[in-house]
Design an enzyme around this catalytic site. Structure first.
Site, PDB file in Angstrom:
ATOM      1  N   GLU A  97      53.718   2.610  43.237  1.00  0.00           N
ATOM      2  CA  GLU A  97      54.725   3.447  43.903  1.00  0.00           C
ATOM      3  C   GLU A  97      56.005   3.470  43.070  1.00  0.00           C
ATOM      4  O   GLU A  97      56.282   2.529  42.328  1.00  0.00           O
ATOM      5  CB  GLU A  97      55.041   2.873  45.294  1.00  0.00           C
ATOM      6  CG  GLU A  97      54.484   3.695  46.442  1.00  0.00           C
ATOM      7  CD  GLU A  97      55.179   5.053  46.635  1.00  0.00           C
ATOM      8  OE1 GLU A  97      55.649   5.664  45.656  1.00  0.00           O
ATOM      9  OE2 GLU A  97      55.236   5.500  47.783  1.00  0.00           O
ATOM     10  N   ASP A 101      60.935   2.406  50.552  1.00  0.00           N
ATOM     11  CA  ASP A 101      62.138   2.620  51.335  1.00  0.00           C
ATOM     12  C   ASP A 101      61.869   2.071  52.735  1.00  0.00           C
ATOM     13  O   ASP A 101      61.966   0.875  52.968  1.00  0.00           O
ATOM     14  CB  ASP A 101      62.380   4.145  51.293  1.00  0.00           C
ATOM     15  CG  ASP A 101      63.705   4.565  51.851  1.00  0.00           C
ATOM     16  OD1 ASP A 101      64.719   3.986  51.464  1.00  0.00           O
ATOM     17  OD2 ASP A 101      63.731   5.507  52.670  1.00  0.00           O
ATOM     18  N   VAL A 151      68.444   7.238  44.496  1.00  0.00           N
ATOM     19  CA  VAL A 151      68.276   7.172  43.044  1.00  0.00           C
ATOM     20  C   VAL A 151      67.302   8.231  42.527  1.00  0.00           C
ATOM     21  O   VAL A 151      66.461   8.737  43.270  1.00  0.00           O
ATOM     22  CB  VAL A 151      67.786   5.764  42.608  1.00  0.00           C
ATOM     23  CG1 VAL A 151      68.867   4.722  42.841  1.00  0.00           C
ATOM     24  CG2 VAL A 151      66.501   5.375  43.321  1.00  0.00           C
ATOM     25  N   ASP A 157      63.020  12.068  42.466  1.00  0.00           N
ATOM     26  CA  ASP A 157      63.729  13.353  42.392  1.00  0.00           C
ATOM     27  C   ASP A 157      64.851  13.472  43.397  1.00  0.00           C
ATOM     28  O   ASP A 157      64.894  12.773  44.409  1.00  0.00           O
ATOM     29  CB  ASP A 157      62.736  14.487  42.666  1.00  0.00           C
ATOM     30  CG  ASP A 157      62.326  14.542  44.144  1.00  0.00           C
ATOM     31  OD1 ASP A 157      61.800  13.529  44.639  1.00  0.00           O
ATOM     32  OD2 ASP A 157      62.562  15.580  44.793  1.00  0.00           O
TER      33      ASP A 157
HETATM   34  P1  IMP Z   1      58.966   5.251  52.613  1.00  0.00           P
HETATM   35  O1  IMP Z   1      57.712   5.676  53.327  1.00  0.00           O
HETATM   36  O2  IMP Z   1      60.197   5.432  53.458  1.00  0.00           O
HETATM   37  O3  IMP Z   1      58.888   3.864  52.034  1.00  0.00           O
HETATM   38  O4  IMP Z   1      59.132   6.351  51.508  1.00  0.00           O
HETATM   39  C1  IMP Z   1      59.138   6.100  50.187  1.00  0.00           C
HETATM   40  C2  IMP Z   1      59.190   7.425  49.458  1.00  0.00           C
HETATM   41  O5  IMP Z   1      60.416   8.122  49.747  1.00  0.00           O
HETATM   42  C3  IMP Z   1      59.198   7.166  47.972  1.00  0.00           C
HETATM   43  O6  IMP Z   1      57.896   7.129  47.449  1.00  0.00           O
HETATM   44  C4  IMP Z   1      60.015   8.336  47.456  1.00  0.00           C
HETATM   45  O7  IMP Z   1      59.169   9.438  47.242  1.00  0.00           O
HETATM   46  C5  IMP Z   1      60.986   8.646  48.566  1.00  0.00           C
HETATM   47  N1  IMP Z   1      62.297   7.987  48.324  1.00  0.00           N
HETATM   48  C6  IMP Z   1      62.837   6.941  49.000  1.00  0.00           C
HETATM   49  N2  IMP Z   1      64.038   6.596  48.504  1.00  0.00           N
HETATM   50  C7  IMP Z   1      64.270   7.440  47.476  1.00  0.00           C
HETATM   51  C8  IMP Z   1      65.373   7.566  46.544  1.00  0.00           C
HETATM   52  O8  IMP Z   1      66.377   6.833  46.534  1.00  0.00           O
HETATM   53  N3  IMP Z   1      65.238   8.562  45.611  1.00  0.00           N
HETATM   54  C9  IMP Z   1      64.157   9.388  45.570  1.00  0.00           C
HETATM   55  N4  IMP Z   1      63.107   9.287  46.408  1.00  0.00           N
HETATM   56  C10 IMP Z   1      63.176   8.329  47.368  1.00  0.00           C
HETATM   57 MG    MG Z   2      56.762   8.236  46.298  1.00  0.00          MG
END
Ligand code: IMP
Ligand code: MG
Length: 177
Positions: A97, A101, A151, A157
């Site tokens: 990954e 987040d 970021v 992106d």
């Molecule tokens: P999660 O399911 O909330 O853990 O989502 C993670 C996904 O959100 C990552 O694989 C990214 O595609 C996107 N994401 C989370 N934070 C960022 C960031 O700071 N910059 C860009 N994409 C992010």
């Molecule tokens: Mg991702």
């Protein structure tokens, strides 16, 4: 005017850390084959760089997912946009990954891949935002823990831009955009 991007982690630091992760993963998987799964689009750059540095046999597959609009985000439902090409039965799977987040995406994928019969399942992420975690999970390999900032670079992106930056940057969007 353009978006402002400040360097958070330099290209050199990212390259060095990926080499360290590759060394550790190669040791941990000695005598085995690693089946790496990249979560598109973000993980593509990190997965390629990491895979090139592994010394164990590697096969690759990709999955593309998106979360159902923000209103249902709390449900943790993830939509499969592109599924894997290969079955997982009996494979030692390493999910790559770009960033973790909330943890919802990976939590969903872990359960899915376990149900599909992976022999083992580990997670490797370039970046981790521990403050933002909603779903608890073990992450086996982490490049860098970062603060709660948005970021870009290394696959990540802002409005589909900046994925190609070779460093990790923090974006301040153009005020007029
Ligand atoms: P999660 O399911 O909330 O853990 O989502 C993670 C996904 O959100 C990552 O694989 C990214 O595609 C996107 N994401 C989370 N934070 C960022 C960031 O700071 N910059 C860009 N994409 C992010
Ligand atoms: Mg991702």
């Amino acid at each position: 005017m353009a978006d402002k991007i400040e360097v958070l982690i330099s290209k050199e630091a990212v390259d060095k850390r990926i080499s360290e992760l590759a060394e550790q993963i190669s040791k941990d998987y000695e005598g085995k084959e690693v089946h790496m799964i990249g979560v598109l689009k973000g993980a593509a750059f990190f997965m390629s760089a990491l895979a090139q540095k592994l010394t164990v046999p590697v096969s690759l597959d990709y999955m593309c997912v998106s979360s159902y609009g923000s209103s249902t985000k709390s449900s943790g439902i993830v939509k499969i946009v592109k599924d894997l090409d290969e079955p997982l039965m009996g494979k030692d799977v390493l999910i790559a990954e770009d960033i973790i987040d909330s943890g919802r995406t990976l939590n969903y994928l872990k359960e899915l891949f376990r149900d599909r019969g992976a022999a083992s399942l580990r997670i490797c992420t370039l970046l981790n935002k521990p403050e933002r975690r909603v779903v608890e999970m073990d992450v086996d390999y982490i490049g860098f823990d970062i603060p709660d900032k948005f970021v870009v670079g290394w696959g990540m992106d802002y409005d589909q831009l900046y994925r190609n930056l070779p460093y990790i940057g923090v974006v301040t969007p153009d005020a007029k955009a």
